[in-house]
Enzyme design. Structure first.
Site, short mmCIF file in Angstrom:
data_model
loop_
_atom_site.label_atom_id
_atom_site.label_comp_id
_atom_site.label_asym_id
_atom_site.label_seq_id
_atom_site.Cartn_x
_atom_site.Cartn_y
_atom_site.Cartn_z
N LYS A 269 -44.84 20.10 38.30
CA LYS A 269 -44.73 21.37 37.58
C LYS A 269 -45.07 21.25 36.09
O LYS A 269 -45.60 22.18 35.49
CB LYS A 269 -43.33 21.96 37.75
CG LYS A 269 -43.08 22.48 39.17
CD LYS A 269 -41.74 23.15 39.30
CE LYS A 269 -41.44 23.44 40.75
NZ LYS A 269 -40.15 24.08 40.95
N ASP B 73 -39.68 30.63 39.63
CA ASP B 73 -38.40 30.11 40.14
C ASP B 73 -37.21 30.93 39.62
O ASP B 73 -36.29 31.25 40.38
CB ASP B 73 -38.20 28.65 39.70
CG ASP B 73 -39.00 27.68 40.56
OD1 ASP B 73 -39.36 28.04 41.70
OD2 ASP B 73 -39.26 26.56 40.10
P1 NAP Z 1 -35.80 17.12 38.50
O1 NAP Z 1 -36.60 17.72 37.38
O2 NAP Z 1 -36.22 15.81 39.06
O3 NAP Z 1 -34.29 16.99 37.94
C1 NAP Z 1 -33.33 16.34 38.69
C2 NAP Z 1 -31.93 16.58 38.10
O4 NAP Z 1 -30.97 15.99 38.99
C3 NAP Z 1 -31.71 15.92 36.73
O5 NAP Z 1 -30.87 16.76 35.97
C4 NAP Z 1 -31.00 14.61 37.11
O6 NAP Z 1 -30.17 14.10 36.10
C5 NAP Z 1 -30.15 15.08 38.27
N1 NAP Z 1 -29.76 13.99 39.15
C6 NAP Z 1 -30.57 13.25 39.96
N2 NAP Z 1 -29.83 12.33 40.65
C7 NAP Z 1 -28.54 12.51 40.27
C8 NAP Z 1 -27.31 11.88 40.62
N3 NAP Z 1 -27.25 10.87 41.51
N4 NAP Z 1 -26.17 12.32 40.03
C9 NAP Z 1 -26.20 13.34 39.14
N5 NAP Z 1 -27.34 13.98 38.75
C10 NAP Z 1 -28.50 13.56 39.32
O7 NAP Z 1 -35.70 18.11 39.73
P2 NAP Z 1 -35.82 19.71 39.70
O8 NAP Z 1 -37.25 20.13 39.76
O9 NAP Z 1 -34.98 20.23 38.58
O10 NAP Z 1 -35.17 20.12 41.11
C11 NAP Z 1 -33.77 20.01 41.36
C12 NAP Z 1 -33.49 20.46 42.79
O11 NAP Z 1 -33.73 21.87 42.92
C13 NAP Z 1 -34.42 19.77 43.79
O12 NAP Z 1 -33.62 19.32 44.87
C14 NAP Z 1 -35.38 20.86 44.21
O13 NAP Z 1 -35.82 20.69 45.54
C15 NAP Z 1 -34.52 22.12 44.07
N6 NAP Z 1 -35.35 23.33 43.84
C16 NAP Z 1 -35.24 24.36 44.73
C17 NAP Z 1 -35.99 25.53 44.53
C18 NAP Z 1 -35.89 26.70 45.51
O14 NAP Z 1 -36.78 27.56 45.51
N7 NAP Z 1 -34.85 26.79 46.32
C19 NAP Z 1 -36.86 25.65 43.43
C20 NAP Z 1 -36.93 24.58 42.52
C21 NAP Z 1 -36.17 23.42 42.75
P3 NAP Z 1 -30.74 13.09 34.95
O15 NAP Z 1 -31.39 13.98 33.91
O16 NAP Z 1 -29.51 12.40 34.43
O17 NAP Z 1 -31.71 12.18 35.62
#
Ligand code: NAP
Length: 282
Positions: free
Chosen positions: A70, A107
């Protein structure tokens, strides 16, 4: 005379094989009578711009973008919507007649439409977002424009949450928008707790205190299906009676992208109903 060809659209991510986007957009096209095909493409890290430019040159009309591309989509787009600029991330790309690439982020609007479906009003409510990644970036502008009483971003790496809160200061003062580490969560409850971390499908869950929710709170996990269940079970055990996974958001963000590309907004309820039936039946 040659047969007319359908317009082509796709989603790119890595991994991508589990994506529901082809199914959702095919259902939208059937419902609205649009002549198009939509497929899923695995992107190659480090080659995003080259691959996308080649697909557009071959005639692709529009592209959805998911993890981990993204931010690269944001960098590629020459024309950005206001919400994409604020989010610093793009999930919808298309090319205009002058071959300029446009980028939007659907989103946040998708999430807010799903909150409406669930009967949740943002105004004057207390909101906690767990996570400070790309998904949280997309949610912040539309949520803040809904005028919550407070919005707290809590992240494992507190500096990322703090940087996000700073980046959105033009929309919300520090009294309304604040940030903290997951180990320094506020001692009061919230009306809405959103799990926007990537913990859903991993081994490590979140270790959250029960006081974060009250019986009328809504617990919402952005992940859909099995990946949401650990967080939703925590909320139930903590006494919260309302919970949702992110399937509704997925369908709503797709509907917004479809309407940008095709100029017609599909009805989301029947598509959500059908997908929910399939997922629960698995
Ligand atoms: P991202 O940019 O990779 O961010 C991941 C986040 O999760 C960061 O804040 C990270 O913290 C945290 N994290 C990862 N492992 C962790 C752990 N073990 N304990 C605590 N925090 C942890 O991902 P994203 O794009 O924001 O997406 C997040 C989720 O939303 C994904 O699962 C995605 O599939 C979902 N999503 C769904 C939709 C929908 O339409 N339903 C749309 C968008 C995203 P740190 O900063 O400390 O690494």
């Amino acid at each position: 005379m040659s047969e007319p060809r359908p317009d082509r659209y796709a989603v790119v991510g890595n991994p991508i094989h589990h994506s529901l986007s082809p199914r959702i957009h095919t259902l939208f096209a059937e419902q609205t009578g649009q002549f198009l095909v939509y497929d899923a493409r695995q992107g190659t890290p480090g080659q995003f711009a080259e691959e996308v430019n080649a697909w557009f040159a071959e005639g692709l009309r529009g592209l959805n973008v998911t993890v981990p591309f993204k931010e690269e989509a944001f960098a590629l787009a020459r024309q950005l919507s206001d919400r994409a600029r604020h989010a610093g991330a793009v999930n919808t790309l298309w090319r205009d007649s002058e071959l300029q690439i446009h980028g939007d982020n659907t989103d946040g609007i998708g999430f807010c439409r799903d909150l409406e479906r669930l009967g949740f009003q943002v105004r004057d409510r207390r909101i906690l977002i767990l996570g400070a990644g790309g998904a949280t970036r997309g949610l912040l502008q539309p949520l803040l424009e809904g005028a919550p009483e407070t919005l707290v971003i809590a992240n494992r790496t507190p500096e990322r949450a703090e940087a996000l809160a700073e980046a959105f200061r033009d929309i919300a003062p520090a009294t309304r928008l604040s940030a903290c580490g997951l180990n320094r969560l506020p001692s009061h409850s919230f009306d809405l707790v959103i799990n926007a971390t990537a913990t859903g499908l991993g081994q490590d869950g979140l270790d959250l205190p029960d006081h974060l929710v009250h019986p009328d709170s809504l617990a919402y996990d952005l992940v859909y299906g099995a990946g949401a269940q650990r967080f939703l079970a925590w909320a139930r055990n903590a006494g919260c009676t309302h919970g949702s996974d992110g399937l509704g958001m997925l369908v709503e963000q797709a509907a917004e992208a479809f309407s940008i590309w095709r100029g017609v907004h599909p009805e989301t309820a029947p598509v959500l109903h059908e997908l929910r039936h399939e997922i629960d039946g698995q």
